[in-house]
Design an enzyme around this catalytic site. Sequence first.
Site, PDB file in Angstrom:
ATOM      1  N   ARG A 179       0.497  -1.389   0.119  1.00  0.00           N
ATOM      2  CA  ARG A 179      -0.164   0.696  -0.312  1.00  0.00           C
ATOM      3  C   ARG A 179       0.752   1.569   0.219  1.00  0.00           C
ATOM      4  NH1 ARG A 179      -4.932   1.868   2.467  1.00  0.00           N
ATOM      5  NH2 ARG A 179      -4.672   4.412   1.375  1.00  0.00           N
ATOM      6  N   ARG A 191      -6.138   1.167  -4.296  1.00  0.00           N
ATOM      7  CA  ARG A 191      -5.317   1.140  -3.336  1.00  0.00           C
ATOM      8  C   ARG A 191      -4.806  -0.661  -3.900  1.00  0.00           C
ATOM      9  NH1 ARG A 191      -8.976   4.303   0.063  1.00  0.00           N
ATOM     10  NH2 ARG A 191      -8.611   5.787  -1.399  1.00  0.00           N
ATOM     11  N   ASP A 211      -6.781  -2.024   1.530  1.00  0.00           N
ATOM     12  CA  ASP A 211      -7.041  -0.473   2.171  1.00  0.00           C
ATOM     13  C   ASP A 211      -7.920  -1.249   3.913  1.00  0.00           C
ATOM     14  OD1 ASP A 211      -7.709   2.043   3.112  1.00  0.00           O
ATOM     15  OD2 ASP A 211     -10.178   2.644   2.779  1.00  0.00           O
ATOM     16  N   ASP A 245      -9.728  -0.756   6.927  1.00  0.00           N
ATOM     17  CA  ASP A 245     -10.301   0.628   7.532  1.00  0.00           C
ATOM     18  C   ASP A 245     -10.805   0.351   8.721  1.00  0.00           C
ATOM     19  OD1 ASP A 245      -9.364   2.773   5.996  1.00  0.00           O
ATOM     20  OD2 ASP A 245     -11.464   2.577   5.138  1.00  0.00           O
TER      21      ASP A 245
END
Length: 152
Positions: free
Chosen positions: A80, A89, A92, A94
């Site tokens: 990343r 990307r 990811d 989150d």
Amino acid sequence: MKAVIAIGANLGSPQENIDLAVVLLREATDVRALSSMYKTKPVGGPAQPDYINAVAIAESDLPAADFLSMLHGIETALGRERIEHWGPRTIDLDLIQYGSILSYSDELLLPHPRAHERRFVLEPWHEIEPDAILLTHGRIDALLRTLLESEQ
């Protein structure tokens, strides 16, 4: 503490990247549930390929900031690069919610400030935890229903 993690990728081999991220998540924490994979259109940012998204639920004793650092470490291990805000990307991860922690610091925003607006978060999360509540916003089934109605 229960962690809700949104997973997404749209560069390289997105499915492979997600599979590797899940393997690394399982090594680092206790993954309790993993949603199906969802193909989604990008939201915001430059023109880019579609994403593959999922949500995982994990249990951890780590402090929230350390858990987030662990997620960032997995992202780094999978290549990343943070070049462009909302850009494409390789992976990811989150942190959407961590227990009942509310945090408004620049380093750690909890719950994730846009989770209630993101179908690619709510739909897979709802699949694995239909009665979940997004702190500060309410039940995810109601949030998802409102979002789906607004798309019609």
